[in-house]
Design an enzyme around this catalytic site. Structure first.
Site, PDB file in Angstrom:
ATOM      1  N   TYR A 124       0.827  -1.206   0.000  1.00  0.00           N
ATOM      2  CA  TYR A 124       0.000   0.000   0.000  1.00  0.00           C
ATOM      3  C   TYR A 124       0.871   1.270   0.000  1.00  0.00           C
ATOM      4  CZ  TYR A 124      -4.109  -2.900   1.109  1.00  0.00           C
ATOM      5  OH  TYR A 124      -5.120  -3.824   1.097  1.00  0.00           O
ATOM      6  N   LYS A 172       4.271 -14.459   3.485  1.00  0.00           N
ATOM      7  CA  LYS A 172       4.314 -15.329   2.306  1.00  0.00           C
ATOM      8  C   LYS A 172       5.777 -15.470   1.884  1.00  0.00           C
ATOM      9  CE  LYS A 172       2.168 -17.657  -0.951  1.00  0.00           C
ATOM     10  NZ  LYS A 172       1.347 -18.856  -0.709  1.00  0.00           N
ATOM     11  N   ASP A 205      -1.741 -18.115   3.416  1.00  0.00           N
ATOM     12  CA  ASP A 205      -2.890 -18.888   2.912  1.00  0.00           C
ATOM     13  C   ASP A 205      -3.296 -19.973   3.908  1.00  0.00           C
ATOM     14  OD1 ASP A 205      -0.325 -19.501   2.100  1.00  0.00           O
ATOM     15  OD2 ASP A 205      -0.880 -20.379   0.179  1.00  0.00           O
ATOM     16  N   ASP A 229      -4.778  -6.092   6.271  1.00  0.00           N
ATOM     17  CA  ASP A 229      -6.061  -5.528   5.847  1.00  0.00           C
ATOM     18  C   ASP A 229      -7.056  -6.656   5.565  1.00  0.00           C
ATOM     19  OD1 ASP A 229      -7.938  -3.710   5.049  1.00  0.00           O
ATOM     20  OD2 ASP A 229      -6.990  -3.206   3.143  1.00  0.00           O
TER      21      ASP A 229
END
Ligand code: NAD
Length: 339
Positions: A124, A172, A205, A229
């Site tokens: 972001y 990740k 995930d 988020d």
């Protein structure tokens, strides 16, 4: 003791939930002078920007703000006012507790999670552009040791202060080896300074799947900006939805409180949506101000009204078209009566 707080009502459902919050907080007897400041699309014509400098100045001066949601156009138009405000004031920690409420229709009871989201960098950072017009585009995801270290430290300090047992760093790092590798290594180094708090890490995930199946195994989650988020909305869903989930953006000496939800434009002006997420953001603000007794009174009044299930908005009814659901202001009235 009296406080001056910057209040940004926001747009869409923002003004309705903000005024409900303001009435409830005023009813506690804590003396707050609300310095109302407008931001968002409606002020662009007048000030040439959706986030005028005098709004930021007001928060810098008062050190405490609370805001309703502000609409961000999708795929075009101005940058998110919400993201820009957090960056401009260096409100680096986005704190979003997700706690079960007796009486709220939700997949689980007894969930008690805290999402700590990095608020100033990551994907972001708003650095994106077209590489070939209409064909290819790229966005840059910035991860720094400095921001990673302070957000993980914030999560551990929060855990220590609030008697939490475990911090999980979510990432990740298997795919984003360089950026999330840096994040995870930094997290591990910070974790070593807090031997009294258990530390583990999860790939994003897998973490989402486990949160949906076994949310009770998690405690404090610390994540980079975009993952935080997304996962905070997932956690809101675990405890009954966006209508009840509050949030805080916290910096070194300044904080701005706001619900996790957005401006839900389709409900604008209908006196329909749930004011609790914004009222509970007000509870977090009272705690931050040291008004812990008033904060506890509002929280228990909210819980009482929700437990009774009578004066609640449509989203807290078993069926969303239940004709006995009350409006935003009527639910705030019931909370004030319960105070
Ligand atoms: P949203 O959170 O506004 O609404 C999604 C859905 O959640 C709504 O349709 C509604 O069903 C439910 N919901 C939200 N708030 C509720 C409440 N108080 N009571 C009951 N139900 C509620 O998300 P969106 O539709 O993705 O976004 C709308 C706009 O809000 C976008 O412009 C987005 O950029 C903006 N947004 C702003 C913020 C912020 O100001 N911090 C946060 C998220 C989204």
């Amino acid at each position: 003791m009296s406080y001056t707080v910057t209040l940004i009502p926001g747009d869409g459902i923002g003004p309705e939930v903000s005024s409900a919050m303001q009435r409830v907080i005023d009813a506690t007897g804590v003396k707050i002078e609300w310095e109302v400041q407008l931001a968002g699309e409606a002020v662009i014509e007048r000030y040439g920007t959706p986030l005028p400098e005098h709004v930021l100045e007001s928060i810098r001066r008062n050190k405490v703000g609370i805001k309703g949601p502000i609409t961000t156009p999708v795929g075009k138009g101005f940058r998110s006012v919400n993201v820009a405000l957090r960056k401009a004031l260096d409100l680096y920690a986005n704190l979003r507790p997700a706690v079960s409420f007796e009486g709220v229709p939700a997949p689980y009871q007894g969930v008690d999670l805290v999402v700590v989201r990095e608020n100033t960098e990551g994907l972001y950072s708003s650095i994106e552009h077209e590489v070939i017009a209409g064909e290819a585009a790229e966005a840059i995801r910035i991860i720094t040791r400095r921001a990673s270290e302070r957000i993980v430290r914030f999560a551990f300090d929060y855990a220590v202060k609030h008697g939490r047992k475990q911090v999980t760093a979510v990432h990740k790092g298997n795919i984003l080896k360089v950026t999330d590798g840096l994040y995870l290594n930094t997290a591990k180094q910070v974790a070593a300074e807090y031997p009294q708090i258990a530390f583990n890490d999860r790939i994003i995930d897998n973490c989402c799947m486990q949160l949906v199946q076994r949310p009770h195994e998690y405690d404090v989650l610390v994540l980079t900006n975009m993952f935080g988020d997304i996962v905070s909305d997932l956690c809101a869903g675990l405890v009954g939805g966006l209508g009840v989930t509050p949030g805080a953006n916290i910096g070194v000496d300044t904080a701005v409180f706001e619900p996790v939800h957005g401006s839900a434009p389709k409900y604008t002006g209908q006196n329909k949506v749930n004011p609790v997420a914004t009222i509970r953001s007000g509870v977090m603000m009272l705690e931050y101000l040291g008004e812990t007794e008033a904060a506890a009174r509002v929280e228990s009044a909210v819980r009482k009204v929700i437990r009774e299930g009578k004066s609640v908005t449509y989203d807290l009814k078993a069926h969303r078209d239940d004709p006995t659901a009350v409006g935003t202001q009527e639910m705030a009235d019931a909370i004030i009566a319960a105070l």
